[in-house]
Design a protein around this motif. Structure first.
Motif, PDB file in Angstrom:
ATOM      1  N   LYS A   1       3.819   5.176  -2.945  1.00 40.16           N
ATOM      2  CA  LYS A   1       2.536   4.288  -3.117  1.00 40.16           C
ATOM      3  C   LYS A   1       2.812   3.587  -4.380  1.00 40.16           C
ATOM      4  O   LYS A   1       3.205   3.923  -5.446  1.00 40.16           O
ATOM      5  CB  LYS A   1       1.289   5.042  -3.286  1.00 40.16           C
ATOM      6  CG  LYS A   1       0.803   5.919  -2.227  1.00 40.16           C
ATOM      7  CD  LYS A   1      -0.438   6.688  -2.542  1.00 40.16           C
ATOM      8  CE  LYS A   1      -1.099   7.020  -1.316  1.00 40.16           C
ATOM      9  NZ  LYS A   1      -1.658   6.393  -0.430  1.00 40.16           N
TER      10      LYS A   1
ATOM     11  N   VAL B   1       5.485  10.231   0.927  1.00 40.61           N
ATOM     12  CA  VAL B   1       4.618   8.954   0.752  1.00 40.61           C
ATOM     13  C   VAL B   1       4.746   8.169  -0.368  1.00 40.61           C
ATOM     14  O   VAL B   1       4.491   8.957  -1.366  1.00 40.61           O
ATOM     15  CB  VAL B   1       3.100   9.215   1.261  1.00 40.61           C
ATOM     16  CG1 VAL B   1       2.536   7.776   1.110  1.00 40.61           C
ATOM     17  CG2 VAL B   1       2.979   9.914   2.627  1.00 40.61           C
TER      18      VAL B   1
ATOM     19  N   THR C   1       5.812   5.382   4.286  1.00 36.45           N
ATOM     20  CA  THR C   1       5.962   6.788   4.573  1.00 36.45           C
ATOM     21  C   THR C   1       7.313   7.040   5.159  1.00 36.45           C
ATOM     22  O   THR C   1       7.971   6.515   6.020  1.00 36.45           O
ATOM     23  CB  THR C   1       4.918   6.869   5.684  1.00 36.45           C
ATOM     24  OG1 THR C   1       3.514   6.387   5.142  1.00 36.45           O
ATOM     25  CG2 THR C   1       4.947   8.529   6.075  1.00 36.45           C
TER      26      THR C   1
ATOM     27  N   GLU D   1      -4.742  12.656  -5.207  1.00 34.06           N
ATOM     28  CA  GLU D   1      -4.344  11.697  -4.384  1.00 34.06           C
ATOM     29  C   GLU D   1      -2.795  11.757  -4.045  1.00 34.06           C
ATOM     30  O   GLU D   1      -2.395  11.505  -3.153  1.00 34.06           O
ATOM     31  CB  GLU D   1      -4.746  10.398  -4.649  1.00 34.06           C
ATOM     32  CG  GLU D   1      -4.475   9.239  -3.824  1.00 34.06           C
ATOM     33  CD  GLU D   1      -4.776   8.163  -4.141  1.00 34.06           C
ATOM     34  OE1 GLU D   1      -4.345   6.809  -3.557  1.00 34.06           O
ATOM     35  OE2 GLU D   1      -5.708   7.546  -4.987  1.00 34.06           O
ATOM     36  N   VAL D   2      -2.096  11.829  -5.345  1.00 35.17           N
ATOM     37  CA  VAL D   2      -0.690  12.163  -5.447  1.00 35.17           C
ATOM     38  C   VAL D   2      -0.382  13.169  -5.990  1.00 35.17           C
ATOM     39  O   VAL D   2      -0.958  13.725  -6.840  1.00 35.17           O
ATOM     40  CB  VAL D   2      -0.223  10.810  -5.974  1.00 35.17           C
ATOM     41  CG1 VAL D   2      -0.523   9.431  -5.255  1.00 35.17           C
ATOM     42  CG2 VAL D   2      -0.485  10.689  -7.378  1.00 35.17           C
TER      43      VAL D   2
ATOM     44  N   GLN E   1       0.548  -1.389   0.170  1.00 40.01           N
ATOM     45  CA  GLN E   1       0.056   0.032  -0.064  1.00 40.01           C
ATOM     46  C   GLN E   1       0.847   1.214  -0.155  1.00 40.01           C
ATOM     47  O   GLN E   1       0.835   2.219  -1.014  1.00 40.01           O
ATOM     48  CB  GLN E   1      -0.926  -0.072   1.207  1.00 40.01           C
ATOM     49  CG  GLN E   1      -1.920  -1.182   1.180  1.00 40.01           C
ATOM     50  CD  GLN E   1      -3.130  -1.054   2.431  1.00 40.01           C
ATOM     51  OE1 GLN E   1      -3.410  -0.109   2.953  1.00 40.01           O
ATOM     52  NE2 GLN E   1      -3.347  -2.283   2.841  1.00 40.01           N
ATOM     53  N   GLN E   2       1.502   1.421   0.908  1.00 41.73           N
ATOM     54  CA  GLN E   2       2.527   2.689   0.998  1.00 41.73           C
ATOM     55  C   GLN E   2       3.708   2.349   2.080  1.00 41.73           C
ATOM     56  O   GLN E   2       3.692   1.656   3.017  1.00 41.73           O
ATOM     57  CB  GLN E   2       1.525   3.889   1.201  1.00 41.73           C
ATOM     58  CG  GLN E   2       1.112   3.981   2.777  1.00 41.73           C
ATOM     59  CD  GLN E   2       0.467   5.171   3.026  1.00 41.73           C
ATOM     60  OE1 GLN E   2      -0.517   5.789   2.195  1.00 41.73           O
ATOM     61  NE2 GLN E   2       0.512   5.899   3.941  1.00 41.73           N
TER      62      GLN E   2
ATOM     63  N   ARG F   1      -2.213   5.201 -11.657  1.00 45.35           N
ATOM     64  CA  ARG F   1      -1.377   6.126 -11.407  1.00 45.35           C
ATOM     65  C   ARG F   1      -1.755   7.451 -11.761  1.00 45.35           C
ATOM     66  O   ARG F   1      -1.743   8.554 -10.785  1.00 45.35           O
ATOM     67  CB  ARG F   1       0.073   5.953 -11.727  1.00 45.35           C
ATOM     68  CG  ARG F   1       0.772   4.919 -11.230  1.00 45.35           C
ATOM     69  CD  ARG F   1       2.378   4.718 -11.543  1.00 45.35           C
ATOM     70  NE  ARG F   1       2.545   4.771 -12.877  1.00 45.35           N
ATOM     71  CZ  ARG F   1       2.926   3.771 -13.699  1.00 45.35           C
ATOM     72  NH1 ARG F   1       2.679   2.590 -13.131  1.00 45.35           N
ATOM     73  NH2 ARG F   1       3.077   3.734 -14.943  1.00 45.35           N
TER      74      ARG F   1
ATOM     75  N   MET G   1       2.092   1.615  -7.572  1.00 46.87           N
ATOM     76  CA  MET G   1       0.809   1.738  -8.212  1.00 46.87           C
ATOM     77  C   MET G   1       1.236   1.183  -9.891  1.00 46.87           C
ATOM     78  O   MET G   1       1.519   2.058 -10.614  1.00 46.87           O
ATOM     79  CB  MET G   1       0.050   2.833  -8.581  1.00 46.87           C
ATOM     80  CG  MET G   1      -0.427   3.638  -7.427  1.00 46.87           C
ATOM     81  SD  MET G   1      -1.485   5.013  -7.566  1.00 46.87           S
ATOM     82  CE  MET G   1      -2.045   5.562  -5.910  1.00 46.87           C
TER      83      MET G   1
END
Length: 365
Positions: free
Chosen positions: A78, A76, A58, A94-95, A55-56, A86, A80
């Motif tokens: 992620k 962060v 950090t 979101e990103v 998931q991620q 993406r 994808m």
């Protein structure tokens, strides 16, 4: 404050290789033991905070970083692998940043105010042939395959200029590049003639293992399908065998091509000078194609002992010319490393490298 490194012999390219020398904290190893990977520590600009697998990850700013604290407080990451996911995450906010956009989306991203960065860097996107497979053991066959693919159309139309056609082993960004060593081009008639001379006028069948995504692998599905179609024009039928990136890395680092395929497609770089020997020396660590040329071995050994930079890269250029004639790889394109940043991201400098400096980056209106 001194680190002493002892090599087995003269090692002129230690300074480029040392970038990949990772030193673990003895304190952390003793504290976490087999769980060390879950508690990474380092001396970089960011400090590990947490990881949710799949998931991620950090990170927070290292206020005591020797080069000065980063401008952003939190980073962060992620995973994808799906390019559509993406870009959807980028567009929704979101990103702030997305790697390897779909080339077809670049024009609309630019028109919508997103920042698209590319740069030439030391990267090659090849097929590595298994030279123990009989049709591919013949250099005429390998040269024929290199003459049968239309790199220019791939780079311009499929990849929308996010890559450059590759005409020899090293990329233009590599110091060993010499335009006089450009040996590959698109000559369909010549490719057919060479195949006939080798005894394969009607072509042959082969298989390719390729990653579905992963570092520097660009758009592997569409790209390999295009090469598959090009080679079909000279009678070579290619079975495509997709594999997950991590599984491919596991195989290649043990000297094997996955799925008993006859070739492997993987993104590579020669930023680390010892890569020349890893890929092309007879006993090279990642020489999964079993390529061997004593003249190349000799040149690479000379390069390792040559401390004059210009002379050393001239030796690599000589090796490149020999390797190009032997054609142990299908050399396709050099990535331009496209990435998309939101309009509110500032201070990023696109490097000629896989290594990205995030200390200069800030986010804000």
């Amino acid at each position: 404050m001194t680190v002493s490194i002892t090599s087995k012999g003269p090692d002129a390219h230690l300074d480029s290789d040392i970038v990949f020398l990772y030193i673990a904290s003895p304190t952390a190893l003793q504290k976490y033991g087999k769980d060390f990977a879950e508690h990474p520590v380092g001396t970089g600009p960011f400090v590990f905070q947490s990881l949710t697998r799949g998931q991620q990850a950090t990170f927070t700013a290292n206020k005591d970083y020797w080069g000065g604290a980063p401008k952003i407080n939190k980073l962060v990451l992620k995973p994808m692998p799906d390019v559509s996911a993406r870009l959807a995450a980028l567009r929704s906010g979101e990103v702030n940043w997305a790697e390897a956009p779909n080339p077809d989306d670049i024009a609309s991203l630019k028109s919508d105010g997103f920042q698209v960065f590319t740069n030439s860097y030391d990267h090659v996107w090849p097929w590595i042939f298994d030279l123990s497979y009989k049709p591919l053991s013949d250099p005429k066959v390998r040269r024929a395959l290199n003459l049968a693919i239309d790199r220019e159309t791939m780079a311009k139309e499929l990849l929308k200029d996010t890559a450059d056609p590759a005409y020899q082993i090293p990329a233009v960004a590599n110091q060993a590049y010499d335009k006089g060593n450009d040996v590959y081009s698109y000559k369909l008639g010549e490719a057919k003639r060479l195949l006939a001379e080798a005894g394969y006028a009607d072509g042959f069948t082969m298989s390719l293992s390729y990653p579905t995504s992963g570092s520097g692998n660009m758009q592997p599905g569409p790209m390999n399908q295009l090469i598959q179609a090009d080679l079909a024009k000279i009678g070579v039928k290619v079975e495509l065998k997709p594999i997950e990136w991590a599984a491919m890395l596991t195989s290649i680092t043990t000297g094997k091509i996955p799925d008993q395929a006859n070739a492997i497609n993987i993104s590579l770089t020669m930023l680390q000078e010892s890569s020349w020997s890893m890929y092309f020396a007879t006993n090279g660590y990642i020489n999964v194609g079993h390529y061997s040329n004593p003249k190349v071995d000799k040149l690479l050994a000379q390069a390792q002992a040559e401390f004059h930079t210009t002379k050393r890269f001239q030796l690599y250029s000589q090796a490149s010319k020999l390797i190009g004639a032997d054609a142990p790889w299908l050399v396709v394109v050099n990535d331009r490393n496209p990435r998309v940043l939101g309009p509110d991201v500032h201070g990023f400098v696109q490097p000629k490298s896989w290594f990205v400096d995030l200390t200069t980056v800030s986010v804000g209106s």
